[in-house]
Motif scaffolding. Structure first.
Motif, PDB file in Angstrom:
ATOM      1  N   THR A 111       0.849  -1.193   0.000  1.00 61.82           N
ATOM      2  CA  THR A 111       0.000   0.000   0.000  1.00 61.82           C
ATOM      3  C   THR A 111       0.882   1.239   0.000  1.00 61.82           C
ATOM      4  O   THR A 111       1.690   1.429   0.919  1.00 61.82           O
ATOM      5  N   ARG A 112       0.741   2.067  -1.025  1.00 65.45           N
ATOM      6  CA  ARG A 112       1.496   3.322  -1.083  1.00 65.45           C
ATOM      7  C   ARG A 112       0.790   4.335  -0.185  1.00 65.45           C
ATOM      8  O   ARG A 112      -0.219   4.932  -0.556  1.00 65.45           O
ATOM      9  N   MET A 118       5.887   3.100   1.782  1.00 66.65           N
ATOM     10  CA  MET A 118       5.136   1.905   1.412  1.00 66.65           C
ATOM     11  C   MET A 118       4.836   1.094   2.668  1.00 66.65           C
ATOM     12  O   MET A 118       5.719   0.851   3.496  1.00 66.65           O
ATOM     13  N   LEU A 119       3.569   0.668   2.794  1.00 65.03           N
ATOM     14  CA  LEU A 119       3.187  -0.248   3.856  1.00 65.03           C
ATOM     15  C   LEU A 119       3.226  -1.656   3.281  1.00 65.03           C
ATOM     16  O   LEU A 119       2.573  -1.942   2.273  1.00 65.03           O
ATOM     17  N   ILE A 120       4.003  -2.523   3.906  1.00 61.85           N
ATOM     18  CA  ILE A 120       4.119  -3.920   3.467  1.00 61.85           C
ATOM     19  C   ILE A 120       3.474  -4.807   4.517  1.00 61.85           C
ATOM     20  O   ILE A 120       3.821  -4.728   5.704  1.00 61.85           O
ATOM     21  N   GLU A 121       2.546  -5.645   4.100  1.00 58.35           N
ATOM     22  CA  GLU A 121       1.974  -6.650   4.984  1.00 58.35           C
ATOM     23  C   GLU A 121       2.533  -8.005   4.585  1.00 58.35           C
ATOM     24  O   GLU A 121       2.453  -8.404   3.416  1.00 58.35           O
ATOM     25  N   LEU A 122       3.116  -8.692   5.551  1.00 62.78           N
ATOM     26  CA  LEU A 122       3.759  -9.982   5.320  1.00 62.78           C
ATOM     27  C   LEU A 122       2.961 -11.094   5.988  1.00 62.78           C
ATOM     28  O   LEU A 122       2.504 -10.948   7.131  1.00 62.78           O
ATOM     29  N   LYS A 123       2.824 -12.199   5.274  1.00 60.94           N
ATOM     30  CA  LYS A 123       2.113 -13.365   5.785  1.00 60.94           C
ATOM     31  C   LYS A 123       3.117 -14.473   6.047  1.00 60.94           C
ATOM     32  O   LYS A 123       3.858 -14.880   5.142  1.00 60.94           O
ATOM     33  N   PHE A 161      -0.911 -10.690  10.061  1.00 58.88           N
ATOM     34  CA  PHE A 161       0.088 -10.168   9.128  1.00 58.88           C
ATOM     35  C   PHE A 161       1.077  -9.324   9.918  1.00 58.88           C
ATOM     36  O   PHE A 161       0.720  -8.714  10.927  1.00 58.88           O
ATOM     37  N   LEU A 162       2.304  -9.279   9.433  1.00 57.56           N
ATOM     38  CA  LEU A 162       3.312  -8.385   9.984  1.00 57.56           C
ATOM     39  C   LEU A 162       3.384  -7.159   9.090  1.00 57.56           C
ATOM     40  O   LEU A 162       3.552  -7.289   7.875  1.00 57.56           O
ATOM     41  N   GLN A 163       3.251  -5.987   9.680  1.00 55.26           N
ATOM     42  CA  GLN A 163       3.226  -4.757   8.886  1.00 55.26           C
ATOM     43  C   GLN A 163       4.526  -3.978   9.076  1.00 55.26           C
ATOM     44  O   GLN A 163       4.969  -3.739  10.202  1.00 55.26           O
ATOM     45  N   LEU A 164       5.132  -3.587   7.953  1.00 49.71           N
ATOM     46  CA  LEU A 164       6.341  -2.770   7.940  1.00 49.71           C
ATOM     47  C   LEU A 164       6.038  -1.459   7.225  1.00 49.71           C
ATOM     48  O   LEU A 164       5.261  -1.426   6.271  1.00 49.71           O
ATOM     49  N   HIS A 165       6.659  -0.368   7.669  1.00 51.82           N
ATOM     50  CA  HIS A 165       6.544   0.930   7.023  1.00 51.82           C
ATOM     51  C   HIS A 165       7.912   1.260   6.424  1.00 51.82           C
ATOM     52  O   HIS A 165       8.875   1.477   7.164  1.00 51.82           O
ATOM     53  N   VAL A 166       8.002   1.306   5.109  1.00 49.50           N
ATOM     54  CA  VAL A 166       9.290   1.452   4.418  1.00 49.50           C
ATOM     55  C   VAL A 166       9.332   2.795   3.699  1.00 49.50           C
ATOM     56  O   VAL A 166       8.492   3.079   2.847  1.00 49.50           O
ATOM     57  N   ARG A 167      10.325   3.610   4.054  1.00 43.92           N
ATOM     58  CA  ARG A 167      10.534   4.880   3.361  1.00 43.92           C
ATOM     59  C   ARG A 167      11.538   4.687   2.233  1.00 43.92           C
ATOM     60  O   ARG A 167      12.572   4.043   2.405  1.00 43.92           O
ATOM     61  N   HIS A 168      11.252   5.254   1.078  1.00 38.20           N
ATOM     62  CA  HIS A 168      12.140   5.116  -0.085  1.00 38.20           C
ATOM     63  C   HIS A 168      13.395   5.963   0.103  1.00 38.20           C
ATOM     64  O   HIS A 168      13.319   7.161   0.377  1.00 38.20           O
ATOM     65  N   THR A 175      15.110  -0.518  -0.792  1.00 39.13           N
ATOM     66  CA  THR A 175      13.914   0.318  -0.888  1.00 39.13           C
ATOM     67  C   THR A 175      13.555   0.591  -2.346  1.00 39.13           C
ATOM     68  O   THR A 175      12.375   0.719  -2.674  1.00 39.13           O
ATOM     69  N   GLY A 176      14.553   0.648  -3.220  1.00 42.65           N
ATOM     70  CA  GLY A 176      14.258   0.772  -4.643  1.00 42.65           C
ATOM     71  C   GLY A 176      13.490  -0.435  -5.148  1.00 42.65           C
ATOM     72  O   GLY A 176      12.549  -0.314  -5.949  1.00 42.65           O
ATOM     73  N   HIS A 177      13.886  -1.622  -4.668  1.00 41.28           N
ATOM     74  CA  HIS A 177      13.158  -2.844  -5.034  1.00 41.28           C
ATOM     75  C   HIS A 177      11.720  -2.792  -4.522  1.00 41.28           C
ATOM     76  O   HIS A 177      10.775  -3.159  -5.245  1.00 41.28           O
ATOM     77  N   VAL A 178      11.531  -2.334  -3.300  1.00 43.01           N
ATOM     78  CA  VAL A 178      10.185  -2.257  -2.724  1.00 43.01           C
ATOM     79  C   VAL A 178       9.280  -1.382  -3.578  1.00 43.01           C
ATOM     80  O   VAL A 178       8.132  -1.740  -3.875  1.00 43.01           O
ATOM     81  N   PHE A 179       9.786  -0.236  -4.011  1.00 45.93           N
ATOM     82  CA  PHE A 179       8.945   0.731  -4.714  1.00 45.93           C
ATOM     83  C   PHE A 179       8.840   0.466  -6.213  1.00 45.93           C
ATOM     84  O   PHE A 179       7.881   0.905  -6.846  1.00 45.93           O
TER      85      PHE A 179
END
Length: 356
Positions: A111-112, A118-123, A161-168, A175-179
């Motif tokens: 989720t941007r 970016m918010l990443i939810e991990l299962k 879910f595990l939620q991470l907040h990733v700043r570019h 972080t480039g890969h994430v975005f």
């Protein structure tokens, strides 16, 4: 040959190898001393050397002054033993039964939340759960032994879910890969939980919570856990960013005081653009907290954000607002690893161009 380290007042003992930090040696042998950044920035691992000789290593003077060193204090994430030691440090007993594990995880949702967040939810795999305390972090394991640390933004009781907040980070590899290329259902490997930045439930003191940018992630977990447990302690939350977009979950944070009388929320922008039409507080977030709380002698403080913000908050809260040193808990978000990779990449490109 190693050195014996005894911890007071518990009298627990462990051995530290030459060149191994006191903190690393303790963690390696299952003893949970407090720590946050493990890089000498947050001051969470500060303790006293009662006897013996140490090397302070890379401990920065702004966190551990010359006077502190002469008085026998040390940052155990930086200090190495030069002899047998007797040290005084509180122990994080509530971490003792939480194993550090390496697990696969699938990207469930991306989720941007802001242009650069970016918010990443991990299962995790079926029937797997990661036991952790609110405020702790995990390492995302990358190739060639590299890893990136991210705080868990969800409270432990919401662990589907595990939620991470990733700043570019511009030019950053991960972080480039994430975005740019990460997709839902991608697989990652994580290891954790880590860190002694978590909600202390054995205190009745009011809490001052200060977040900068994505430092909101572990603060969110702490607040939501406190709400779930029916905590009646007052919680004053300050969240700072440059512009409104940096407060990427503003509506959520605004809901908390509307629904819970013990919570107060103060957003602070340091450099709001004209288009934000901002009528709220401005300036540095920790200074806004100090203005409202000139006397913190009866508080606990939880601070998370950039190393500079954490260091300034620790210095000012302790020296100007009389916060007890053992009531300051912090985690600093150091983007240096991704920044170093960006610099290395640019240097490599410059060198290549020079040979054309």
């Amino acid at each position: 040959m190693g050195f014996e380290v005894s911890v007071q007042p518990s009298d627990h003992r462990f051995r530290a190898e030459p060149g191994e930090t006191v903190l690393d040696a303790a963690l390696r042998q299952g003893l949970s001393l407090p720590y946050g950044c493990r890089d000498g920035v947050c001051g969470s691992c500060r303790g006293e050397v009662l006897s013996g000789q140490i090397d302070h290593g890379k401990a920065p003077l702004e966190v551990l002054s010359t006077a502190d060193r002469q008085a026998g204090f040390a940052l155990f994430c930086c200090a190495t033993a030069k002899s047998d030691l007797r040290i005084e440090s509180r122990e994080v007993r509530s971490l003792d039964d939480i194993p550090v594990r390496t697990l696969p995880a699938r990207v469930q949702r991306l989720t941007r939340a802001a242009p650069d967040v970016m918010l990443i939810e991990l299962k995790l795999p079926a029937n797997e759960r990661l036991q952790f305390l609110p405020g702790q972090y995990v390492d995302i394991l990358l190739k060639e032994g590299k890893r990136r640390a991210f705080s868990l933004a969800n409270p432990p009781h919401q662990d589907d879910f595990l939620q991470l907040h990733v700043r570019h980070v511009p030019g950053g590899q991960f972080t480039g890969h994430v975005f740019n290329t990460m997709k839902e259902r991608d697989l990652l490997r994580l290891r954790g939980p880590h860190g002694s930045f978590f909600l202390r439930t054995d205190s009745e003191k009011p809490m001052l919570l200060v977040a900068g940018g994505t430092g909101f992630a572990p603060i969110k977990a702490i607040v939501e856990q406190a709400i779930a447990e029916g905590c009646k302690r007052p919680m004053d939350l300050y969240w700072g960013g440059r512009g409104r977009a940096d407060l990427y979950l503003l509506q959520l944070a605004e809901q908390w005081p509307a629904q819970h009388a013990t919570i107060d929320f103060i957003p602070v922008l340091s450099d709001p653009p004209a288009g934000d039409h901002w009528n709220g507080r401005t300036g540095l977030v920790h200074q806004a907290a100090m203005t409202d709380h000139p006397d913190l002698s009866g508080y606990q403080a939880y601070v998370c954000g950039s190393p500079a913000m954490v260091a300034a908050a620790r210095r000012d809260f302790l020296t100007r607002c009389h916060l007890p040193a053992d009531e300051f808990f912090a985690d600093s978000f150091d983007y240096a690893a991704d920044v170093r990779e960006a610099i290395d990449t640019l240097t490599s490109l410059d060198t290549t161009v020079g040979h054309l």
